[in-house]
Design a protein around this motif. Structure first.
Motif, PDB file in Angstrom:
ATOM      1  N   SER A 295       0.839  -1.195   0.000  1.00  0.00           N
ATOM      2  CA  SER A 295       0.000   0.000   0.000  1.00  0.00           C
ATOM      3  C   SER A 295       0.874   1.244   0.000  1.00  0.00           C
ATOM      4  O   SER A 295       1.931   1.269   0.616  1.00  0.00           O
ATOM      5  CB  SER A 295      -0.912  -0.001   1.234  1.00  0.00           C
ATOM      6  N   SER A 296       0.443   2.276  -0.698  1.00  0.00           N
ATOM      7  CA  SER A 296       1.220   3.502  -0.815  1.00  0.00           C
ATOM      8  C   SER A 296       0.563   4.613   0.001  1.00  0.00           C
ATOM      9  O   SER A 296      -0.645   4.825  -0.082  1.00  0.00           O
ATOM     10  CB  SER A 296       1.318   3.923  -2.281  1.00  0.00           C
ATOM     11  N   TYR A 297       1.382   5.296   0.807  1.00  0.00           N
ATOM     12  CA  TYR A 297       0.875   6.364   1.667  1.00  0.00           C
ATOM     13  C   TYR A 297       1.767   7.595   1.514  1.00  0.00           C
ATOM     14  O   TYR A 297       2.857   7.539   0.941  1.00  0.00           O
ATOM     15  CB  TYR A 297       0.865   5.918   3.134  1.00  0.00           C
ATOM     16  N   LYS A 298       1.288   8.698   2.061  1.00  0.00           N
ATOM     17  CA  LYS A 298       2.100   9.906   2.040  1.00  0.00           C
ATOM     18  C   LYS A 298       1.827  10.732   3.289  1.00  0.00           C
ATOM     19  O   LYS A 298       0.839  10.523   3.999  1.00  0.00           O
ATOM     20  CB  LYS A 298       1.808  10.735   0.792  1.00  0.00           C
ATOM     21  N   LEU A 299       2.748  11.647   3.559  1.00  0.00           N
ATOM     22  CA  LEU A 299       2.609  12.611   4.646  1.00  0.00           C
ATOM     23  C   LEU A 299       2.431  13.995   4.041  1.00  0.00           C
ATOM     24  O   LEU A 299       3.210  14.402   3.162  1.00  0.00           O
ATOM     25  CB  LEU A 299       3.848  12.598   5.544  1.00  0.00           C
ATOM     26  N   ILE A 300       1.425  14.698   4.483  1.00  0.00           N
ATOM     27  CA  ILE A 300       1.229  16.088   4.076  1.00  0.00           C
ATOM     28  C   ILE A 300       1.776  16.975   5.189  1.00  0.00           C
ATOM     29  O   ILE A 300       1.365  16.861   6.341  1.00  0.00           O
ATOM     30  CB  ILE A 300      -0.263  16.395   3.838  1.00  0.00           C
ATOM     31  N   ILE A 301       2.732  17.821   4.853  1.00  0.00           N
ATOM     32  CA  ILE A 301       3.400  18.663   5.839  1.00  0.00           C
ATOM     33  C   ILE A 301       2.802  20.064   5.772  1.00  0.00           C
ATOM     34  O   ILE A 301       2.735  20.664   4.702  1.00  0.00           O
ATOM     35  CB  ILE A 301       4.915  18.703   5.591  1.00  0.00           C
ATOM     36  N   ARG A 302       2.361  20.552   6.921  1.00  0.00           N
ATOM     37  CA  ARG A 302       1.671  21.845   6.974  1.00  0.00           C
ATOM     38  C   ARG A 302       2.407  22.842   7.855  1.00  0.00           C
ATOM     39  O   ARG A 302       3.059  22.467   8.823  1.00  0.00           O
ATOM     40  CB  ARG A 302       0.243  21.664   7.509  1.00  0.00           C
ATOM     41  N   SER A 303       2.235  24.106   7.503  1.00  0.00           N
ATOM     42  CA  SER A 303       2.716  25.213   8.319  1.00  0.00           C
ATOM     43  C   SER A 303       1.639  26.286   8.316  1.00  0.00           C
ATOM     44  O   SER A 303       1.238  26.765   7.245  1.00  0.00           O
ATOM     45  CB  SER A 303       4.017  25.781   7.756  1.00  0.00           C
ATOM     46  N   GLU A 304       1.170  26.606   9.496  1.00  0.00           N
ATOM     47  CA  GLU A 304       0.121  27.625   9.641  1.00  0.00           C
ATOM     48  C   GLU A 304      -1.076  27.294   8.749  1.00  0.00           C
ATOM     49  O   GLU A 304      -1.597  28.145   8.012  1.00  0.00           O
ATOM     50  CB  GLU A 304       0.679  29.011   9.318  1.00  0.00           C
ATOM     51  N   ASP A 305      -1.484  26.011   8.796  1.00  0.00           N
ATOM     52  CA  ASP A 305      -2.647  25.506   8.068  1.00  0.00           C
ATOM     53  C   ASP A 305      -2.497  25.548   6.552  1.00  0.00           C
ATOM     54  O   ASP A 305      -3.475  25.381   5.809  1.00  0.00           O
ATOM     55  CB  ASP A 305      -3.924  26.273   8.472  1.00  0.00           C
ATOM     56  N   LYS A 306      -1.283  25.760   6.060  1.00  0.00           N
ATOM     57  CA  LYS A 306      -1.036  25.741   4.627  1.00  0.00           C
ATOM     58  C   LYS A 306      -0.115  24.569   4.288  1.00  0.00           C
ATOM     59  O   LYS A 306       0.872  24.336   4.985  1.00  0.00           O
ATOM     60  CB  LYS A 306      -0.394  27.059   4.173  1.00  0.00           C
ATOM     61  N   ILE A 307      -0.455  23.850   3.229  1.00  0.00           N
ATOM     62  CA  ILE A 307       0.373  22.721   2.809  1.00  0.00           C
ATOM     63  C   ILE A 307       1.688  23.248   2.244  1.00  0.00           C
ATOM     64  O   ILE A 307       1.702  24.071   1.317  1.00  0.00           O
ATOM     65  CB  ILE A 307      -0.357  21.874   1.751  1.00  0.00           C
ATOM     66  N   THR A 308       2.793  22.789   2.818  1.00  0.00           N
ATOM     67  CA  THR A 308       4.104  23.236   2.359  1.00  0.00           C
ATOM     68  C   THR A 308       4.856  22.140   1.618  1.00  0.00           C
ATOM     69  O   THR A 308       5.791  22.436   0.878  1.00  0.00           O
ATOM     70  CB  THR A 308       4.964  23.698   3.553  1.00  0.00           C
ATOM     71  N   SER A 309       4.467  20.881   1.839  1.00  0.00           N
ATOM     72  CA  SER A 309       5.195  19.789   1.202  1.00  0.00           C
ATOM     73  C   SER A 309       4.403  18.500   1.323  1.00  0.00           C
ATOM     74  O   SER A 309       3.505  18.382   2.179  1.00  0.00           O
ATOM     75  CB  SER A 309       6.576  19.610   1.847  1.00  0.00           C
ATOM     76  N   GLU A 310       4.727  17.525   0.459  1.00  0.00           N
ATOM     77  CA  GLU A 310       4.190  16.177   0.559  1.00  0.00           C
ATOM     78  C   GLU A 310       5.355  15.194   0.481  1.00  0.00           C
ATOM     79  O   GLU A 310       6.256  15.363  -0.348  1.00  0.00           O
ATOM     80  CB  GLU A 310       3.195  15.884  -0.569  1.00  0.00           C
TER      81      GLU A 310
END
Length: 414
Positions: A295-310
């Motif tokens: 199975s493939s998963y990812k992490l969504i990285i946020r700063s101040e409720d804005k997506i900055t990276s995946e």
């Protein structure tokens, strides 16, 4: 030529009772010093606890191996599921060196034991009584041992008793009937598991003693895996590494890689330490073990409720931390060198804290190891991560490199 450890006279991971194989970690060294302190100061009683497999018995053997037999009489008991009478009969029989029989009633028997210890004291021998597996002792036995530990001559306690047991022993000592008992124990130590660096030293120590350290090589990335699946418990490390070496020997491999360790884990059908699986979702064989990890998963990285990276999780195990050796590197001062792991085990994905300074949090609660569900919010240092499933159009590489993640982290606290 491959290190054929089966031909060694002393097997490095099966002769667990040999004290020369015992690696004294800083934790064990501290505990040993406390045991020596209790003896030197004639404190009468010491409490040594620890989870199963943390090395309590080996530590006791190491401690006793250094005792001067001319100045001490050692009584060591492993069988503790005994009545009060049976326990003190066993102690008495260990104290005498003739055919004297123990009394059959507890009051005269207790007096008989005290008299024998006093006689040994006259012979310039101090009595040491070690009760292993002490978590099985009945309250009456604990109270009677406490009474024995308080006996004095010339204001000096006549013996030193070590109660060695699992966490259940500490729970038992919280009973109101032994409140006085526990309050008088001046020396207590709880033995923890080995940390990552000590796991590496422990394995190489055992190999060096057995004579095989020059013929087999462990890749550095296998040690976090071993820590994940053993929890740093020496007993479990012995089992896993023994299986790894057996597998390597049969396959004529002298370089132990993460693939070799993964194959051993799959054969053992182990799960990350501290994780309990329902039977219906436990991988049954190697094929299932591999298929369920696709199975493939990812992490969504946020700063101040804005997506900055995946960050796309492309391996069954990734590490997160501040150092460049991690799969996901985040240069945040609140994040440890190796802070956490994400582990795919069967159909479940787990987040595991790697003894970090500031901890890992899932949905606001600090965790040691916990399963991740789609949408789980993770907080590591100053970073907010969301765990989710990747789409079918997953890119061949992460959309942003770890260096880009570093830029986010560096500015996070500004």
């Amino acid at each position: 030529m491959y290190y054929d450890f089966f031909n060694l006279k002393e097997h490095p991971f099966r002769l667990t009772c040999e004290t020369k194989f015992f690696y004294l970690s800083p934790e064990h060294t501290h505990a040993n010093a406390m045991m020596e302190f209790a003896l030197i100061k004639r404190q009468g009683l010491m409490l040594l606890t620890g989870e199963v497999g943390t090395g309590k018995t080996m530590l006791v053997q190491h401690f006793l191996s250094r005792i001067d037999e001319n100045a001490h009489k050692v009584v060591k008991l492993n069988q503790t599921q005994l009545s009060e009478l049976e326990l003190f009969q066993m102690i008495f029989l260990e104290l005498v060196d003739d055919d004297t029989q123990p009394e059959v009633r507890i009051t005269p028997l207790f007096k008989q034991v005290v008299e024998r210890i006093e006689k040994l004291r006259e012979e310039k021998k101090h009595t040491i009584i070690v009760i292993d597996e002490a978590q099985n002792l009945e309250i009456e036995n604990l109270v009677r041992l406490f009474e024995l530990s308080q006996k004095r001559i010339d204001n000096e306690k006549i013996c030193t008793i070590y109660l060695v047991g699992q966490n259940k022993l500490r729970d038992t000592l919280e009973d109101p009937s032994v409140r006085e008992f526990i309050s008088t124990i001046n020396t207590k130590y709880h033995l923890s598991s080995l940390v990552l660096e000590d796991i590496r030293k422990y394995i190489y120590h055992r190999l060096a003693v057995a004579g095989g350290h020059k013929s087999v090589h462990f890749e550095n990335d296998i040690f976090p895996i071993i820590e994940t699946y053993t929890g740093g418990r020496p007993r479990l490390i012995n089992v896993l590494v023994d299986h790894v070496l057996t597998y390597s020997y049969l396959e004529d491999i002298n370089k132990i890689t993460s693939r070799v360790v993964d194959d051993a884990i799959a054969d053992l059908q182990w799960v990350p330490f501290g994780v309990q699986y329902a039977e219906e979702v436990r991988p049954k064989n190697k094929k299932t073990f591999e298929e369920e990890r696709r199975s493939s998963y990812k992490l969504i990285i946020r700063s101040e409720d804005k997506i900055t990276s995946e960050y796309y999780i492309r391996k069954k195990r990734i590490t997160i931390g501040r150092h460049s050796e991690n799969d996901l590197r985040i240069d945040d001062t609140l994040i440890s060198r190796q802070h956490a792991q994400i582990i795919q085990q069967g159909r479940t994905v787990y987040l595991r804290d790697l003894n970090s300074t500031n901890g890992c949090f899932i949905n606001g609660s600090r965790v040691d190891i916990a399963p991740l569900e789609i949408g789980t919010e993770i907080k590591i240092g100053g970073c907010q991560l969301t765990f989710t499933r990747s789409t079918k159009n997953t890119p061949s590489k992460n959309t942003r490199s770890s260096e880009n993640v570093l830029e986010f982290a560096k500015t996070h606290h500004s």
